[in-house]
Design a protein around this motif. Structure first.
Motif, mmCIF file in Angstrom:
data_model
loop_
_atom_site.group_PDB
_atom_site.id
_atom_site.type_symbol
_atom_site.label_atom_id
_atom_site.label_comp_id
_atom_site.label_asym_id
_atom_site.label_seq_id
_atom_site.Cartn_x
_atom_site.Cartn_y
_atom_site.Cartn_z
ATOM 1 N N ALA A 182 0.994 -1.237 -0.071
ATOM 2 C CA ALA A 182 0.023 0.000 0.256
ATOM 3 C C ALA A 182 0.682 1.336 -0.019
ATOM 4 C CB ALA A 182 -0.923 -0.017 1.202
ATOM 5 N N GLU A 183 1.860 1.128 0.735
ATOM 6 C CA GLU A 183 2.968 2.437 0.765
ATOM 7 C C GLU A 183 3.533 2.526 -0.646
ATOM 8 O OE1 GLU A 183 6.261 4.584 3.638
ATOM 9 O OE2 GLU A 183 6.367 2.296 3.344
ATOM 10 N N ARG A 184 4.025 1.523 -1.158
ATOM 11 C CA ARG A 184 4.947 1.612 -2.463
ATOM 12 C C ARG A 184 3.936 1.950 -3.508
ATOM 13 N NH1 ARG A 184 4.986 -2.825 -5.794
ATOM 14 N NH2 ARG A 184 4.831 -4.288 -3.827
ATOM 15 N N GLY A 185 2.578 1.489 -3.335
ATOM 16 C CA GLY A 185 1.867 1.633 -4.672
ATOM 17 C C GLY A 185 1.105 3.246 -4.452
ATOM 18 N N LYS A 186 1.265 3.732 -3.029
ATOM 19 C CA LYS A 186 0.494 5.014 -2.972
ATOM 20 C C LYS A 186 -0.828 4.658 -2.838
ATOM 21 C CE LYS A 186 3.922 8.015 -4.404
ATOM 22 N NZ LYS A 186 4.957 7.048 -4.923
ATOM 23 N N LEU A 187 -1.319 3.446 -2.447
ATOM 24 C CA LEU A 187 -2.945 2.966 -2.091
ATOM 25 C C LEU A 187 -3.462 3.624 -0.837
ATOM 26 C CD1 LEU A 187 -2.265 -0.575 -3.452
ATOM 27 C CD2 LEU A 187 -2.749 1.545 -4.855
ATOM 28 N N ASP A 188 -3.650 4.987 -0.945
ATOM 29 C CA ASP A 188 -4.133 5.601 0.379
ATOM 30 C C ASP A 188 -5.850 4.691 0.561
ATOM 31 O OD1 ASP A 188 -2.041 7.115 0.591
ATOM 32 O OD2 ASP A 188 -2.794 8.715 -0.259
ATOM 33 N N ASN A 189 -6.367 4.936 -0.298
ATOM 34 C CA ASN A 189 -7.879 4.117 -0.060
ATOM 35 C C ASN A 189 -7.782 2.755 0.373
ATOM 36 O OD1 ASN A 189 -6.643 3.227 -2.665
ATOM 37 N ND2 ASN A 189 -8.702 2.720 -3.296
ATOM 38 N N LYS A 190 -6.592 2.188 0.036
ATOM 39 C CA LYS A 190 -6.411 0.536 0.591
ATOM 40 C C LYS A 190 -6.201 0.712 2.114
ATOM 41 C CE LYS A 190 -7.313 -1.572 -3.472
ATOM 42 N NZ LYS A 190 -8.322 -2.394 -3.579
ATOM 43 N N LEU A 191 -5.248 1.563 2.307
ATOM 44 C CA LEU A 191 -4.972 1.687 3.684
ATOM 45 C C LEU A 191 -6.014 2.034 4.685
ATOM 46 C CD1 LEU A 191 -1.501 3.586 3.515
ATOM 47 C CD2 LEU A 191 -1.725 1.217 4.290
ATOM 48 N N LYS A 192 -6.961 2.974 4.218
ATOM 49 C CA LYS A 192 -7.995 3.343 4.904
ATOM 50 C C LYS A 192 -8.981 2.209 5.058
ATOM 51 C CE LYS A 192 -10.480 6.504 6.767
ATOM 52 N NZ LYS A 192 -10.035 7.313 8.289
ATOM 53 N N TYR A 193 -9.245 1.359 3.909
ATOM 54 C CA TYR A 193 -10.046 0.203 3.937
ATOM 55 C C TYR A 193 -9.533 -1.042 5.213
ATOM 56 C CZ TYR A 193 -12.102 -4.257 2.713
ATOM 57 O OH TYR A 193 -12.810 -5.446 2.771
ATOM 58 N N LEU A 194 -7.966 -1.110 5.181
ATOM 59 C CA LEU A 194 -7.346 -1.937 6.013
ATOM 60 C C LEU A 194 -7.652 -1.422 7.573
ATOM 61 C CD1 LEU A 194 -5.639 -4.457 6.403
ATOM 62 C CD2 LEU A 194 -3.636 -2.978 6.117
ATOM 63 N N GLU A 195 -7.559 -0.069 7.667
ATOM 64 C CA GLU A 195 -7.719 0.559 9.066
ATOM 65 C C GLU A 195 -9.113 0.153 9.619
ATOM 66 O OE1 GLU A 195 -6.639 4.653 11.425
ATOM 67 O OE2 GLU A 195 -6.905 4.612 9.005
ATOM 68 N N ASN A 196 -10.148 0.133 8.466
ATOM 69 C CA ASN A 196 -11.253 -0.032 8.985
ATOM 70 C C ASN A 196 -11.748 -1.459 9.221
ATOM 71 O OD1 ASN A 196 -12.190 2.857 8.821
ATOM 72 N ND2 ASN A 196 -12.572 2.764 6.588
ATOM 73 N N LEU A 197 -10.772 -2.215 8.493
ATOM 74 C CA LEU A 197 -11.101 -3.729 8.617
ATOM 75 C C LEU A 197 -10.684 -4.358 9.932
ATOM 76 C CD1 LEU A 197 -11.971 -6.237 7.188
ATOM 77 C CD2 LEU A 197 -9.657 -6.502 6.119
ATOM 78 N N LEU A 198 -9.395 -3.958 10.434
ATOM 79 C CA LEU A 198 -8.943 -4.314 11.336
ATOM 80 C C LEU A 198 -9.390 -3.966 12.664
ATOM 81 C CD1 LEU A 198 -5.118 -4.045 10.550
ATOM 82 C CD2 LEU A 198 -6.423 -6.142 10.192
ATOM 83 N N SER A 199 -9.704 -5.209 13.521
ATOM 84 C CA SER A 199 -9.906 -4.837 15.069
ATOM 85 C C SER A 199 -9.059 -4.124 15.865
ATOM 86 C CB SER A 199 -10.253 -6.098 15.767
ATOM 87 O OG SER A 199 -9.087 -6.554 16.205
ATOM 88 N N ASP A 200 -9.535 -3.551 16.915
ATOM 89 C CA ASP A 200 -8.622 -2.785 17.867
ATOM 90 C C ASP A 200 -7.557 -3.476 18.317
ATOM 91 O OD1 ASP A 200 -9.871 -0.067 17.398
ATOM 92 O OD2 ASP A 200 -11.292 -0.794 19.034
#
Length: 246
Positions: A182-200
């Motif tokens: 996600a960082e290499r591909g500048k996939l900010d939307n994917k990072l946001k999705y992953l952040e919402n997907l993972l539990s605390d």
């Protein structure tokens, strides 16, 4: 993006220079119209003057526009390359995410029989409590990374959640590539999705592992930029760790 901005700045400067040169060339041709008659050159002399001065300036303007065309083509190639890299990274991210979801669905914590993300939450709750207890009994500063590192590593890796089944290590091995891609591909939307997907609990495990145990530069960079900053205070081993992580 930085490279594109650099090209844009160069183009602006070169276009400004070219307009100045064009103005000079036009001025050279218009000089005889505004000079008093006694200052005018003979037609042949003036033609030589114009050819010797205006000619090279006009050639320089032509060269600048050729170079501007080159810069435009180079920018298009870079944008195309970035788009292809982003598409490839997006595909790779989706493939890893599917593997991660499949792994996650099979995770089991025999301590309280929890599965999936709830198992990670429960596991992290025990790890956090154990490190806090160690701090009280062994008298080490829980806000000093070097002091609590041994306790954190012990409870993350030696717990029944990981020992034998390797579920914690599998989690780390599978989640790190998602962050890297996600960082290499500048996939900010994917990072946001992953952040919402993972539990605390999953966020806490990832944050502490990447920051203190593995010291992953890409992870630390993301956390410092605000990734996972929404993690609740009660999932941190110490409130002082928020400043250390974020």
């Amino acid at each position: 993006m930085k490279k594109v901005d650099q090209f844009t700045d160069q183009e602006k400067v070169l276009k400004s220079v070219s307009w100045i040169l064009i103005g000079l060339v036009i001025s050279i041709f218009l000089v005889p119209l505004y000079l008093p008659e006694r200052f005018c050159y003979a037609s042949l002399d003036y033609a030589v003057f114009v050819g010797g001065l205006a000619g090279p300036l006009a050639s320089l303007v032509g060269f600048i526009y050729v170079y501007l065309t080159f810069l435009g083509q180079q920018r298009q190639l870079d944008e195309q390359r970035e788009r292809l890299d982003r598409d490839e990274a997006s595909k790779e991210f989706s493939e890893y995410l599917n593997l991660w979801n499949e792994f996650r669905s099979k995770v089991f914590y025999n301590w309280d029989k929890q599965t999936g993300s709830k198992a990670f939450d429960s596991f992290w709750g025990n790890v956090k409590g154990s490190v806090q207890s160690n701090s009280a009994t062994e008298k080490f500063d829980i806000d000093d990374p070097k002091a609590f590192l041994h306790s954190l590593k012990h409870h993350l890796t030696k717990s029944s959640f990981n020992k034998g089944s390797g579920q914690y290590e599998d989690f780390i091995r599978m989640i790190y590539p998602l962050l890297e891609i996600a960082e290499r591909g500048k996939l900010d939307n994917k990072l946001k999705y992953l952040e919402n997907l993972l539990s605390d609990g999953e966020k806490a495990i990832l944050v502490y592992s990447a920051t203190f145990l593995d010291q992953k530069d890409f992870g630390i960079k993301l956390f410092k930029s605000g990734f996972f900053k929404s993690i609740p205070d009660d999932y941190l081993i110490s409130l002082g760790h928020r400043n250390l992580i974020f």
